[in-house]
Design a protein around this motif. Structure first.
Motif, PDB file in Angstrom:
ATOM      1  N   PHE A 223       3.906  20.624   0.738  1.00 41.57           N
ATOM      2  CA  PHE A 223       4.718  19.606   1.376  1.00 41.57           C
ATOM      3  C   PHE A 223       5.853  19.152   0.474  1.00 41.57           C
ATOM      4  N   PHE A 224       6.995  18.936   1.009  1.00 44.54           N
ATOM      5  CA  PHE A 224       8.244  18.430   0.442  1.00 44.54           C
ATOM      6  C   PHE A 224       8.111  17.001  -0.085  1.00 44.54           C
ATOM      7  N   ASN A 225       8.847  16.070   0.474  1.00 42.27           N
ATOM      8  CA  ASN A 225       8.713  14.718  -0.090  1.00 42.27           C
ATOM      9  C   ASN A 225       8.595  13.595   0.934  1.00 42.27           C
ATOM     10  N   LEU A 226       8.015  12.501   0.472  1.00 39.81           N
ATOM     11  CA  LEU A 226       7.886  11.297   1.287  1.00 39.81           C
ATOM     12  C   LEU A 226       8.617  10.176   0.570  1.00 39.81           C
ATOM     13  N   SER A 227       9.369   9.385   1.329  1.00 33.24           N
ATOM     14  CA  SER A 227       9.987   8.241   0.642  1.00 33.24           C
ATOM     15  C   SER A 227       9.292   6.954   1.038  1.00 33.24           C
ATOM     16  N   VAL A 228       9.310   6.029   0.103  1.00 31.88           N
ATOM     17  CA  VAL A 228       8.612   4.754   0.243  1.00 31.88           C
ATOM     18  C   VAL A 228       9.616   3.654  -0.090  1.00 31.88           C
ATOM     19  N   ASN A 229       9.595   2.564   0.690  1.00 25.65           N
ATOM     20  CA  ASN A 229      10.515   1.451   0.428  1.00 25.65           C
ATOM     21  C   ASN A 229       9.911   0.512  -0.603  1.00 25.65           C
ATOM     22  N   ILE A 230      10.694   0.141  -1.598  1.00 26.26           N
ATOM     23  CA  ILE A 230      10.179  -0.886  -2.503  1.00 26.26           C
ATOM     24  C   ILE A 230      11.228  -1.974  -2.708  1.00 26.26           C
ATOM     25  N   THR A 231      10.752  -3.187  -2.960  1.00 23.73           N
ATOM     26  CA  THR A 231      11.685  -4.294  -3.183  1.00 23.73           C
ATOM     27  C   THR A 231      11.863  -4.480  -4.690  1.00 23.73           C
ATOM     28  N   ALA A 232      12.787  -5.371  -5.026  1.00 21.40           N
ATOM     29  CA  ALA A 232      13.101  -5.625  -6.437  1.00 21.40           C
ATOM     30  C   ALA A 232      11.854  -6.049  -7.211  1.00 21.40           C
ATOM     31  N   ASP A 233      10.991  -6.831  -6.575  1.00 19.62           N
ATOM     32  CA  ASP A 233       9.802  -7.336  -7.271  1.00 19.62           C
ATOM     33  C   ASP A 233       8.993  -6.211  -7.884  1.00 19.62           C
ATOM     34  N   LEU A 234       8.783  -5.149  -7.095  1.00 23.70           N
ATOM     35  CA  LEU A 234       7.962  -4.061  -7.628  1.00 23.70           C
ATOM     36  C   LEU A 234       8.744  -3.234  -8.644  1.00 23.70           C
ATOM     37  N   LEU A 235      10.013  -3.012  -8.363  1.00 23.60           N
ATOM     38  CA  LEU A 235      10.808  -2.220  -9.310  1.00 23.60           C
ATOM     39  C   LEU A 235      10.818  -2.887 -10.688  1.00 23.60           C
ATOM     40  N   LEU A 236      10.881  -4.220 -10.681  1.00 32.57           N
ATOM     41  CA  LEU A 236      10.976  -4.950 -11.951  1.00 32.57           C
ATOM     42  C   LEU A 236       9.597  -5.222 -12.563  1.00 32.57           C
ATOM     43  N   ASN A 237       8.551  -4.825 -11.864  1.00 34.40           N
ATOM     44  CA  ASN A 237       7.200  -5.023 -12.402  1.00 34.40           C
ATOM     45  C   ASN A 237       6.978  -4.072 -13.585  1.00 34.40           C
ATOM     46  N   PRO A 238       6.668  -4.634 -14.765  1.00 34.32           N
ATOM     47  CA  PRO A 238       6.552  -3.778 -15.955  1.00 34.32           C
ATOM     48  C   PRO A 238       5.441  -2.727 -15.862  1.00 34.32           C
ATOM     49  N   HIS A 239       4.497  -2.902 -14.911  1.00 37.19           N
ATOM     50  CA  HIS A 239       3.400  -1.926 -14.809  1.00 37.19           C
ATOM     51  C   HIS A 239       3.733  -0.742 -13.920  1.00 37.19           C
ATOM     52  N   LEU A 240       4.862  -0.831 -13.200  1.00 37.72           N
ATOM     53  CA  LEU A 240       5.136   0.204 -12.191  1.00 37.72           C
ATOM     54  C   LEU A 240       5.100   1.617 -12.787  1.00 37.72           C
ATOM     55  N   HIS A 241       5.755   1.778 -13.914  1.00 38.87           N
ATOM     56  CA  HIS A 241       5.863   3.081 -14.549  1.00 38.87           C
ATOM     57  C   HIS A 241       4.477   3.695 -14.799  1.00 38.87           C
ATOM     58  N   MET A 249      -1.319  11.293 -11.227  1.00 38.75           N
ATOM     59  CA  MET A 249      -2.247  12.156 -11.954  1.00 38.75           C
ATOM     60  C   MET A 249      -3.624  12.162 -11.295  1.00 38.75           C
ATOM     61  N   GLU A 250      -4.063  10.987 -10.892  1.00 39.52           N
ATOM     62  CA  GLU A 250      -5.392  10.870 -10.284  1.00 39.52           C
ATOM     63  C   GLU A 250      -5.524  11.760  -9.050  1.00 39.52           C
ATOM     64  N   HIS A 251      -4.427  11.884  -8.291  1.00 40.06           N
ATOM     65  CA  HIS A 251      -4.509  12.643  -7.045  1.00 40.06           C
ATOM     66  C   HIS A 251      -3.766  13.975  -7.103  1.00 40.06           C
ATOM     67  N   ALA A 252      -3.393  14.355  -8.298  1.00 40.72           N
ATOM     68  CA  ALA A 252      -2.698  15.626  -8.508  1.00 40.72           C
ATOM     69  C   ALA A 252      -1.477  15.781  -7.595  1.00 40.72           C
ATOM     70  N   ILE A 253      -0.699  14.715  -7.518  1.00 40.97           N
ATOM     71  CA  ILE A 253       0.554  14.763  -6.747  1.00 40.97           C
ATOM     72  C   ILE A 253       1.693  14.851  -7.754  1.00 40.97           C
ATOM     73  N   SER A 254       2.641  15.711  -7.464  1.00 38.40           N
ATOM     74  CA  SER A 254       3.766  15.808  -8.380  1.00 38.40           C
ATOM     75  C   SER A 254       4.740  14.664  -8.072  1.00 38.40           C
ATOM     76  N   PRO A 255       5.185  13.907  -9.085  1.00 36.39           N
ATOM     77  CA  PRO A 255       6.036  12.733  -8.836  1.00 36.39           C
ATOM     78  C   PRO A 255       7.305  13.058  -8.050  1.00 36.39           C
ATOM     79  N   GLU A 256       7.805  14.318  -8.142  1.00 35.79           N
ATOM     80  CA  GLU A 256       9.036  14.632  -7.384  1.00 35.79           C
ATOM     81  C   GLU A 256       8.813  14.554  -5.887  1.00 35.79           C
ATOM     82  N   GLN A 257       7.542  14.548  -5.475  1.00 35.28           N
ATOM     83  CA  GLN A 257       7.280  14.492  -4.037  1.00 35.28           C
ATOM     84  C   GLN A 257       7.471  13.091  -3.472  1.00 35.28           C
ATOM     85  N   ILE A 258       7.643  12.119  -4.360  1.00 33.45           N
ATOM     86  CA  ILE A 258       7.811  10.738  -3.901  1.00 33.45           C
ATOM     87  C   ILE A 258       9.219  10.258  -4.239  1.00 33.45           C
TER      88      ILE A 258
END
Ligand code: C2E
Ligand code: CA
Ligand code: CA
Length: 394
Positions: A223-241, A249-258
């Motif tokens: 499968f190609f990619n899925l996009s997800v909407n996020i707001t500033a709150d999550l982007l600025l959350n220091p744990h996001l990365h 890693m837990e689900h063996a999904i390649s980050p480029e798919q998101i």
């Protein structure tokens, strides 16, 4: 809080003292000014006139006087500092009898003033109260919605020039126990004002990754990619990365798919911090797109500097294509610009064949809209996906 963070607590305290002194200076000896907590002050003005009209005119004049006085730069540690104040007004005895009720109403009016932009004055009204109460109810219910698993993921296909599905956008829904299936517009604004949006967006991303891993096992082509909407709150959350890396890693999904969709506002409000994060995240492999492009104030510098992958042209520019010459020019310009910046471009909200034909002529290669498919429940998307994909050459 921002002042404490950037200048230190000592100067934060000094600032509050100076503001307190200004407020005290601007009101009469028999009036009361008090700090209510944080950076909030309460002022009680007695005897403002014969009737409600008189009193509200006076109260507004005094509020403007206070804003003017606080609008002069303050000297803090030898440096001039400009502040703004938002004022909410409620009148007594009409508006309520108890002190708690009056403070609550002034608070509701102050939040309204803040929302309207800084440095505003707003009066309490019963309509404001109704809005504030509905918002509080939604916020309370949203908390239990998370615990009781009431959110649903829907997906709208993204298609190529031949109408083949090449990806999807995850759109959330709330299966409300009494009110049925709710669209995000009825609850995201309340969630945004409460900090809950962070938890909700995390829920959406982590579930998207987990379910994508399961769905993929059953697909004949990857499968190609899925996009997800996020707001500033999550982007600025220091744990996001770290969280994002962990989920992948837990689900063996390649980050480029998101792909993470953010709106232009994010870059406007918290630009420096948001830009740092967007510069850092692609090292993980995740993609970024700018949603509702053209409706905000995108800086061309950001488009050039940041590792953004996709621009999504807002539906409001697509609606009147191809007849509306102004919109047609804007859309053509965005498509050309994205080509020069080596970014993908997606036209959103495509509803008619005429719109699609015009967009294709201009070189747009990715589309989303009711013309192709409406958002559908997750399982339906993945069970019909195979028949809508380009078939591999045999
Ligand atoms: P958006 O990201 O701009 O999503 C596109 C919206 O346009 C979706 O509305 C979609 O159903 C609708 N749409 C797509 N094609 C057409 C079309 O051809 N015609 C018309 N009239 N509408 C079309 P939806 O699902 O109601 O979502 C509204 C907004 O809520 C989204 O706008 C997005 O900003 C936000 N949202 C949705 N899911 C999430 C989420 O998980 N997290 C966050 N933070 N926001 C979300
Ligand atoms: Ca979006
Ligand atoms: Ca959009």
């Amino acid at each position: 809080m921002t002042i404490n963070d950037s200048l230190g607590h000592h100067l934060g305290d000094e600032l509050l003292t100076q503001v307190g002194a200004i407020l005290r200076h601007e009101i009469r000896a028999e009036d009361i000014a008090a700090r209510f907590g944080g950076d909030e002050f309460v002022i009680v003005l007695g005897d403002l006139g014969r009737d409600r009209n008189d009193a509200s005119t006076h109260a507004e004049l005094i509020a403007e006087k206070l804003q003017l006085a606080c609008g002069e730069p303050l000297m803090l540690d030898g440096q001039p500092l400009q502040i703004t104040i938002s004022i909410g007004i409620t009148l007594f005895p009409d508006d309520g009898s108890s002190v708690e009720e009056l403070i609550k109403r002034a608070d509701i009016a102050m939040y309204k003033a803040k929302e309207a932009g800084r440095n505003r004055v707003c009066f309490f009204s019963p309509e404001l109260q109704e809005i504030a109460e509905t918002r509080l109810t939604i916020q309370r219910e949203l908390r239990s919605a998370l615990e009781q698993d009431q959110f649903r993921l829907h997906v709208q296909p993204k298609v190529d020039q031949n109408g083949h599905w090449i990806g999807g956008e995850v759109l959330m829904r709330w299966q409300h126990p009494q009110r049925g299936l709710l669209l995000p517009s009825s609850f995201i604004p309340a969630a945004e004002g409460s900090g809950l949006i962070d938890d909700i967006d995390q829920w959406v991303i982590s579930h998207t990754i987990e379910r994508l891993a399961k769905a993929q096992e059953k697909l004949s082509q990857p499968f190609f990619n899925l996009s997800v909407n996020i707001t500033a709150d999550l982007l600025l959350n220091p744990h996001l990365h770290d969280d994002f890396r962990h989920w992948c890693m837990e689900h063996a999904i390649s980050p480029e798919q998101i792909e993470l969709e953010i709106t232009e506002r994010v870059l406007l409000d918290d630009h420096a911090q948001a830009a740092d994060i967007i510069e850092d995240m692609p090292r993980l492999g995740v993609r970024f797109s700018i949603d509702d492009f053209g409706t905000g104030y995108s800086s061309l510098r950001y488009l050039q500097r940041l590792p953004l992958n996709t621009l999504k042209i807002d539906k409001s520019f697509i609606d009147r294509l191809p007849a509306h010459a102004g919109d047609a020019r804007i859309v053509t310009t965005i498509i050309d610009m994205s080509r020069h910046l080596a970014m993908d471009v997606v036209a959103e909200g495509v509803e008619t064949e005429q719109q699609a034909a015009f967009l294709k002529e201009q070189g747009c290669k990715q589309f989303q809209g009711y013309l192709y498919a409406r958002p559908m429940p997750w399982d339906e998307f993945f069970s019909t996906l195979q028949e809508h994909r380009a078939q591999p050459l045999s």
